[in-house]
Design an enzyme around this catalytic site. Structure first.
Site, PDB file in Angstrom:
ATOM      1  N   ASN A 147      15.753  99.806 -49.092  1.00  0.00           N
ATOM      2  CA  ASN A 147      14.797  99.873 -47.998  1.00  0.00           C
ATOM      3  C   ASN A 147      14.006  98.568 -47.997  1.00  0.00           C
ATOM      4  O   ASN A 147      13.547  98.121 -49.047  1.00  0.00           O
ATOM      5  CB  ASN A 147      13.841 101.057 -48.176  1.00  0.00           C
TER       6      ASN A 147
ATOM      7  N   HIS B  43      14.321  97.323 -55.265  1.00  0.00           N
ATOM      8  CA  HIS B  43      15.042  98.363 -55.984  1.00  0.00           C
ATOM      9  C   HIS B  43      16.118  98.952 -55.078  1.00  0.00           C
ATOM     10  O   HIS B  43      16.005  98.926 -53.861  1.00  0.00           O
ATOM     11  CB  HIS B  43      14.102  99.472 -56.470  1.00  0.00           C
TER      12      HIS B  43
END
Length: 116
Positions: free
Chosen positions: A88, A101
């Protein structure tokens, strides 16, 4: 004034507990506390230098390759090698922690079943 450390930096420092499934000198991976799939593991570089995958890809493609290889390893061990890998980037895309991440999702997944 500097920003406080991210929650991931605090997990790396062992200030916050996590269910760690993999760790190397440069990567840590742990189970998401609010899983969106039967398998939901976060793969996190130990450096807080990059806020998102675009910054990571531009500055350190080798580390990005290591994140992806770690995702494959985790999927092989926990999900028969089948997985969805999600990064994201930005508030509107659902990013809530601005320490790059990857989400490794596995188990029975169908298109449209994940709302993020």
């Amino acid at each position: 004034m500097s920003n406080p450390p991210s929650i991931f930096t605090r997990i790396i420092a062992r200030e916050i507990p996590a269910d760690i499934v993999f760790e190397s000198d440069s990567i840590i991976a742990f189970r998401d506390i609010a899983p969106k799939a039967p398998l939901h593991i976060l793969v996190v570089p130990k450096t807080e230098a990059y806020r998102n995958v675009t910054e990571l890809a531009a500055a350190d493609p080798g580390l990005l390759a290591e994140v992806v290889a770690t995702a494959q390893l985790i999927a092989s061990e926990h999900s028969d090698g089948q997985y969805r890998l999600i990064f994201n980037t930005g508030d509107n895309a659902g990013q809530t922690v601005f320490h790059v991440h990857a989400h490794v999702l596995g188990g029975t997944l169908t298109e449209g079943s994940l709302g993020f």
